[in-house]
Design an enzyme around this catalytic site. Structure first.
Site, PDB file in Angstrom:
ATOM      1  N   GLU A   1      -8.431   0.673   2.734  1.00  0.00           N
ATOM      2  CA  GLU A   1      -8.410   0.963   1.302  1.00  0.00           C
ATOM      3  C   GLU A   1      -6.976   1.250   0.864  1.00  0.00           C
ATOM      4  OE1 GLU A   1     -10.939   4.401   0.861  1.00  0.00           O
ATOM      5  OE2 GLU A   1      -9.339   5.795   1.431  1.00  0.00           O
TER       6      GLU A   1
ATOM      7  N   ASP B   1      -3.498  10.140  -4.110  1.00  0.00           N
ATOM      8  CA  ASP B   1      -3.457   8.712  -4.480  1.00  0.00           C
ATOM      9  C   ASP B   1      -2.319   8.430  -5.462  1.00  0.00           C
ATOM     10  OD1 ASP B   1      -5.934   8.786  -3.089  1.00  0.00           O
ATOM     11  OD2 ASP B   1      -6.990   9.178  -4.952  1.00  0.00           O
TER      12      ASP B   1
END
Length: 317
Positions: A194, A14
């Site tokens: 997402e 991420d």
């Protein structure tokens, strides 16, 4: 064309890179999911060797005590902010989902590595449900909040939502659902939209996002809108019917996703993402530590659309 070392930074999922005042700042999920750390360097390549500084550790209990995910570092109105997701437990809820909510830290000091970080609490939204992967951006004179969240009334793990901000820790008005999993490639393993990220180029504003389970099915989709159009009018948005970045079996790069964007020293747009170099994952993919940060230059076509290409093979041990 610049080809970056691959992996760029190992065991950092991420990834998010902020460029400010001649420095690059790097923040990402750590494999232990227990802390927030920042790296800083005066060049993009310098981030590889920069020493991480831990700026916050999770408490022993409470709403931010478990599974610290997907932090982003932003500078708004003269202060630093970190947006991240956390849970109060590692147990799943009655729907079989993690129990994350979104939280904010604030630092008023000039240096975010040595300054004091204050907990601003939870970002409250229209649902009290699983929520994560927040980002923020300035557009049309307003500050916007963009994130993923579960709608309890429809199937799926998470959709993308957009809302104007009152201040860096409060939303203004009603959020709008921007995208939900609908294509087959968004619904493999789990129904997921997402990890949104924002990129402006020419006369368009783009939002990339990640879809499907976090194994080799993970991939990147794309939304875009005319830069002068009203973001709150869903009819102004376009959505690619196919992923724009996905697993390359030939290059042994699996599940590329949860990206951000930065620029290199020449002003070229750089895709920042994570991917694994194998598919044989033991147990839950979320607890496999080898989602490595990777970089790739983006090309632009004659219509002003980004060409992400394919994930490049590993070049470093």
């Amino acid at each position: 064309m610049i080809t970056y070392p691959n992996p760029f930074i190992e065991q950092r999922a991420d990834p998010f890179i902020l460029q400010k005042d001649g420095y690059y700042y790097f923040i990402a999920s750590v494999p232990e999911y227990d802390r927030l750390e920042i790296r800083r360097a005066d060049s993009l390549l310098g981030l590889r060797e920069a020493i991480p500084t831990v700026v916050w550790r999770k408490p022993a209990s409470g709403p931010m005590s478990q599974l610290i995910w997907a932090p982003e570092l932003h500078y708004l109105a003269g202060k630093w902010y970190i947006y991240f997701a956390a849970a109060h437990t590692q147990q799943l809820d009655h729907l079989g989902m993690f129990q994350h909510r979104m939280f904010i830290l604030e630092c008023s000091d000039a240096d975010p590595l040595t300054g004091t970080w204050i907990e601003k609490g939870q970002m409250k939204t229209h649902f009290d449900t699983f929520a994560l992967d927040a980002t923020t951006f300035s557009h049309q004179g307003k500050q916007w909040y963009l994130w993923a969240q579960k709608d309890p009334n429809i199937p799926g793990n998470s959709n993308l939502y957009l809302c104007e901000m009152e201040n860096p820790w409060t939303l203004k008005g009603s959020p709008m659902m921007l995208s939900r999993p609908e294509y087959d490639w968004e619904c493999r393993g789990f129904l997921v939209n997402e990890g949104p990220a924002v990129l402006k180029h020419g006369d368009k504003l783009f939002i990339s996002y990640s879809a499907s389970a976090t194994d080799e099915n993970y991939c990147i989709g794309l939304l875009w809108i005319d830069i002068h159009a009203d973001p709150y009018d869903i009819t102004n948005w376009h959505k690619s019917p196919t992923p724009v970045f996905r697993t390359s079996y030939e290059n042994h790069q699996y599940g590329p996703g949860h990206n951000s964007f930065t620029k290199d020293s020449h002003g070229e747009d750089v895709l920042v993402y994570h991917a694994r170099n194998y598919t044989e994952i033991v147990g839950d993919p979320l607890y496999d530590p080898n989602r490595h940060t990777r970089l790739k230059l983006i090309k632009w076509d004659e219509n002003g659309m980004p060409n992400f290409g394919i994930p490049q093979p590993d070049t470093t041990a």
